[in-house]
Design a protein around this motif. Structure first.
Motif, short mmCIF file in Angstrom:
data_model
loop_
_atom_site.label_atom_id
_atom_site.label_comp_id
_atom_site.label_asym_id
_atom_site.label_seq_id
_atom_site.Cartn_x
_atom_site.Cartn_y
_atom_site.Cartn_z
N ARG A 39 -12.97 -7.07 -43.71
CA ARG A 39 -11.76 -7.31 -44.50
C ARG A 39 -11.72 -6.44 -45.76
N GLY A 40 -12.52 -5.40 -45.75
CA GLY A 40 -12.51 -4.49 -46.89
C GLY A 40 -13.38 -4.99 -48.04
N ALA A 41 -13.46 -4.18 -49.07
CA ALA A 41 -14.28 -4.52 -50.24
C ALA A 41 -13.57 -4.07 -51.51
N THR A 42 -13.86 -4.78 -52.60
CA THR A 42 -13.32 -4.41 -53.92
C THR A 42 -14.47 -4.39 -54.92
N HIS A 53 -6.58 -3.97 -64.38
CA HIS A 53 -5.83 -5.21 -64.62
C HIS A 53 -6.64 -6.11 -65.54
N GLN A 54 -6.00 -6.53 -66.62
CA GLN A 54 -6.61 -7.48 -67.55
C GLN A 54 -8.00 -7.06 -67.99
N GLY A 55 -8.13 -5.76 -68.38
CA GLY A 55 -9.39 -5.27 -68.94
C GLY A 55 -10.43 -4.88 -67.91
N VAL A 56 -10.09 -4.89 -66.61
CA VAL A 56 -11.08 -4.60 -65.56
C VAL A 56 -10.56 -3.45 -64.68
N TYR A 57 -11.41 -2.43 -64.47
CA TYR A 57 -11.11 -1.37 -63.51
C TYR A 57 -11.56 -1.83 -62.11
N PHE A 58 -10.89 -1.35 -61.05
CA PHE A 58 -11.32 -1.74 -59.70
C PHE A 58 -11.02 -0.61 -58.72
N VAL A 59 -11.82 -0.60 -57.63
CA VAL A 59 -11.61 0.31 -56.48
C VAL A 59 -11.61 -0.57 -55.23
N ARG A 60 -10.50 -0.63 -54.49
CA ARG A 60 -10.33 -1.52 -53.34
C ARG A 60 -10.10 -0.69 -52.09
N ASP A 61 -10.67 -1.14 -50.94
CA ASP A 61 -10.41 -0.46 -49.66
C ASP A 61 -10.23 -1.51 -48.57
N ASN A 62 -9.77 -1.09 -47.42
CA ASN A 62 -9.58 -2.00 -46.27
C ASN A 62 -10.58 -1.68 -45.17
N GLY A 63 -11.81 -1.32 -45.58
CA GLY A 63 -12.82 -0.88 -44.63
C GLY A 63 -13.63 -2.01 -44.02
N ALA A 64 -14.91 -1.68 -43.71
CA ALA A 64 -15.77 -2.60 -42.96
C ALA A 64 -16.16 -3.83 -43.76
N GLY A 65 -16.19 -3.71 -45.10
CA GLY A 65 -16.59 -4.84 -45.92
C GLY A 65 -18.05 -5.19 -45.76
N PHE A 66 -18.48 -6.38 -46.28
CA PHE A 66 -19.87 -6.81 -46.16
C PHE A 66 -19.93 -8.31 -46.38
N ASP A 67 -21.07 -8.86 -46.04
CA ASP A 67 -21.28 -10.31 -46.18
C ASP A 67 -21.49 -10.62 -47.66
N PRO A 68 -20.63 -11.43 -48.29
CA PRO A 68 -20.75 -11.69 -49.72
C PRO A 68 -22.05 -12.40 -50.11
N ARG A 69 -22.77 -12.99 -49.13
CA ARG A 69 -24.04 -13.63 -49.46
C ARG A 69 -25.08 -12.63 -49.94
N PHE A 70 -24.91 -11.36 -49.54
CA PHE A 70 -25.89 -10.33 -49.91
C PHE A 70 -25.34 -9.37 -50.96
N ALA A 71 -24.30 -9.82 -51.68
CA ALA A 71 -23.68 -8.92 -52.66
C ALA A 71 -24.64 -8.54 -53.78
N ASP A 72 -25.63 -9.43 -54.10
CA ASP A 72 -26.53 -9.12 -55.20
C ASP A 72 -27.49 -7.99 -54.86
N LYS A 73 -27.65 -7.65 -53.55
CA LYS A 73 -28.54 -6.56 -53.16
C LYS A 73 -27.86 -5.19 -53.21
N LEU A 74 -26.54 -5.19 -53.33
CA LEU A 74 -25.79 -3.92 -53.26
C LEU A 74 -26.26 -2.93 -54.32
N PHE A 75 -26.56 -3.40 -55.51
CA PHE A 75 -26.82 -2.52 -56.65
C PHE A 75 -28.32 -2.32 -56.90
#
Length: 752
Positions: free
Chosen positions: A716-719, A653-675
């Protein structure tokens, strides 16, 4: 007196009978001679027309081969190179040529890639228009030589005549000519203005022999033949050219004959890899010397002479004066017949003088019977040499190299005199009247002895201008090569400046390789030993261990295997930066399907809904992008285990690919550690893993010049979003470039 009169009557009767018999015989012989003359004249005229048409058609074949050679000499086929290679055609006066084009093949699944390739080569506005399915052949470049519309991007695969000629040209490696059809550029014209046409096709290979495409020249047949045959039409001949066994003429020019067809001539025309047929029809009255009043004149004159002679015999005894008058009248008639014969001979000479190419005829002894002005002008001398052994010195005849003298036995006329049919032998004429030399194409045929005159006929065609054009093309190619050498030297200088930096980079890579080897070899051996001994302990001494001991052994094995996986991930992460990217157009929807099939064991026994939206082509390394798709889909399957019905969506959508699920998700405060390497936001007891997969995905996306990020909330899942700059052409409707939240479900989704 009366006896003398009756005696005169009897003598006159005898003379009349004998004279009429002789007149009838002479009339029959004259009529037979006229038919023989008609057949000989028809044969010579057909041969002359055949030679002229054959020589002109050869110009078109040579022009096609010349352009193909020029394009093949290019290091990379570009619009500029194509224009330079086709420029000489403008000055060759090729009547009937509509355009010259460059054709490339493409399969159904490669049309977009082919279009992108030629856009990058300098055709940004090119749009390929495939027709049907299967193999396509597209016109990507062309030079229009008349006022007809352009057909850039047209698909010729729907024209069987053109496809057949292209296939024969590629297989034979030589010029091929198509069967007749109406050119695509002419099909929009009114039916009455459409002409049958052919194409001359040559396959183009580069200097390494790799096939690049075809050069084709489209020629309208009637325009081509009009100039060739107009002089023949003036002699009241009906002339038609047929392609192969086609009963419908490719081109036909009708003369102004006044009677039914009495004489026909047929001659083969070799056109590239096909044989056409030249047909010449006329009535005998249109041929010079073929239907004269000689037989009728002989009959009338003979009858008159017989009557006069009878009268003379009758009156000879009565008056000499009457006899003298009658003899004078007979002499006048004979002179009239002689003048008529001379007139017929003059008409034949006028026909020969009107032919543009040189024509020479010799008898069986090699003596010139006939040469027309064009022949004498081309060789610079008259044809009065009686000894063929002196031709080379007298006329200055040399082989095509302009240096080697022509041996007598190799000369086309002498070969034809010996029974050979000679086609388009090139010779150079250079003498004091032709000091600069002239290049001629010579074709020769033996004369049929049954026609009354054994010998040979040759037709000379001046090809000096054509050879000059070819030399100009060769000079142009030489200049292009000099420019390439200069540019190469400049690039070599720049490369030398980069070599020092490359040496430093290689040293760093060598150190990294040494470290990788140490990790791979020195750390793996102890891990294998730990895992192996723990396995032996589990198998051989399980009965001596209590439940706690067996649990400890299992944890030891699990730890060793996890450590091995961590080492593998670390090595993959370190090697990724050194791997060379192979850029190509990649279909992400195909990668999703492949990875989803590989995840079948992980999906077994679960209810998972996969929705795949319309994904445009991406530009990048297919193997590495597949790793990104695999890591993201594997995480989506893994972290949705706790859902009765797992939902996974892949979209754009609008130049961006995405993969979305309805799984366990994660705390967005620690999103910078994911990669980051070995960073995990969930316990290993809940979800297995090494913490390397997302780091690898991030490194791959960054190497492609894109970016990756994630959005989530606990339970609430992750995208996961990522971009790939310079994406290819969408294969379905896709949003414009930009960043934004994709739609939940788009057109063209699939459920699994």
């Amino acid at each position: 007196m009366r006896e003398g009169r009756w005696s005169g009557v009897a003598a006159a009767a005898v003379v009349a009978v004998a004279g009429l018999a002789a007149t009838g015989t002479a009339t029959a012989l004259a009529h037979t001679a006229e038919w023989r003359t008609a057949r000989v004249t028809m044969g010579r005229g057909t041969a002359a027309i055949q030679a002229a048409v054959q020589a002109e058609l050869r110009r078109y074949v040579d022009a096609s081969g010349l352009v193909a050679a020029g394009v093949g000499a290019l290091e990379t086929v570009t619009p500029g190179g194509f224009d330079a290679a086709t420029a000489p055609l403008v000055g060759l006066d090729l009547r009937g040529v509509a355009a010259v084009g460059f054709i490339v093949p493409s399969a159904d699944d490669a049309v977009a890639a082919t279009q992108a390739t030629w856009r990058t080569r300098g055709l940004p506005g090119l749009t390929l228009r495939p027709q049907g399915t299967g193999e396509h052949v597209f016109a990507v470049m062309q030079r229009v030589l008349d006022q007809s519309p352009r057909t850039d991007g047209a698909d010729l695969s729907t024209v069987p005549e053109a496809v057949d000629a292209l296939d024969r040209a590629r297989r034979a490696g030589a010029t091929a000519v198509s069967d007749p059809y109406v050119l695509l550029r002419d099909r929009g014209r009114p039916i009455g203005e459409q002409q049958r046409a052919v194409i001359f096709a040559n396959a183009v290979n580069d200097r390494t022999g790799t096939f690049q495409g075809w050069v084709i020249i489209g020629v309208r047949a009637e325009n081509l033949m009009a100039r060739l045959l107009q002089s023949s039409v003036a002699t009241r001949l009906d002339i038609s050219v047929h392609a192969g066994a086609d009963p419908v003429p490719l081109a036909r020019l009708t003369g102004i004959g006044t009677g039914p067809t009495e004489l026909s001539g047929r001659a083969p025309l070799r056109v590239a890899d096909r044989q056409w047929t030249l047909r010449v029809d006329t009535d005998r009255a249109t041929l010079p010397g073929a239907d004269t009043d000689l037989d009728r004149g002989i009959a009338a004159g003979g009858s008159a002479a017989t009557l006069l002679l009878a009268v003379l015999v009758y009156v000879v005894g009565t008056t000499r004066r009457r006899l003298a008058a009658r003899v004078s009248a007979a002499t006048a008639d004979a002179r009239t017949a002689e003048r008529e014969a001379r007139r017929q001979a003059g008409l034949l000479r006028a026909v020969m003088d009107s032919i543009g190419d040189g024509v020479a005829v010799i008898d069986r002894e090699g003596r010139f019977l006939l040469t027309n002005p064009a022949a004498r002008d081309l060789v610079g001398r008259s044809g009065d040499s009686m000894d063929s052994g002196t031709w080379q010195r007298r006329y200055g005849l040399f082989q095509a190299d302009g240096v080697t003298p022509f041996e007598v036995d190799e000369m086309p006329l002498i070969r034809a005199l010996h029974g050979d049919e000679v086609d388009e032998v090139e010779m150079v004429v250079r003498n004091e009247n032709r000091p600069d030399g002239l290049r001629l194409n010579v074709s020769a045929r033996p004369l049929d002895p049954a026609a009354g005159q054994p010998g040979a006929v040759a037709v000379f065609h001046d090809v000096t201008d054509r050879r000059t054009a070819e030399e100009a093309v060769r000079r142009l190619n030489s200049e292009l090569e000099d420019r390439v050498v200069a540019r190469t030297a400049e690039l070599a200088s720049r490369a030398e400046q980069l070599r020092a930096s490359a040496e430093q980079l290689r040293a760093a890579n060598a150190e990294l390789e040494a470290f990788s080897y140490s990790v791979s070899h020195d750390l793996r051996a102890p891990l294998r030993a730990v895992d192996g001994f723990a396995r032996m302990l589990e198998l051989d001494h399980a009965d001596r261990l209590d439940e706690t001991g067996r649990r400890y052994v299992a944890r030891v094995r699990t730890g060793a295997q996890t450590m091995g996986e961590l080492i593998d991930g670390l090595l993959a992460f370190s090697r990724l930066q050194r791997q060379e990217l192979v850029h190509e157009e990649v279909r992400l929807d195909v990668l999703v399907a492949e990875v989803w099939d590989e995840l079948a064991p992980d999906r077994e026994g679960r209810r998972i809904e996969l929705r795949v939206g319309d994904l445009p082509f991406a530009a990048g390394d297919r193997r590495l992008l597949r790793q990104v798709v695999a890591n993201l889909l594997h995480n989506a399957v893994k972290y949705t285990r706790g859902r009765e019905t797992a939902e996974i969506e892949v979209g754009f959508h609008q130049g961006v690919y995405f993969v979305r699920d309805n799984g366990a998700g994660f705390d967005p405060r620690f999103a910078d550690k994911l990669f980051q390497v070995f960073q995990r936001l969930h316990r290993a007891e809940d979800y297995e893993g090494t913490g390397v997969g997302l780091a690898l995905a991030s490194r791959i996306i960054v190497r492609h010049g894109g970016r990756i990020w994630a959005d989530s909330a606990p339970d609430r899942g992750a995208t996961f979003y990522f971009t790939l700059p310079g994406k290819g052409i969408p294969h379905a409707d896709a949003g414009a470039a930009g960043r934004g939240q994709p739609d939940r479900l788009g057109a063209g989704t699939a459920r699994v």
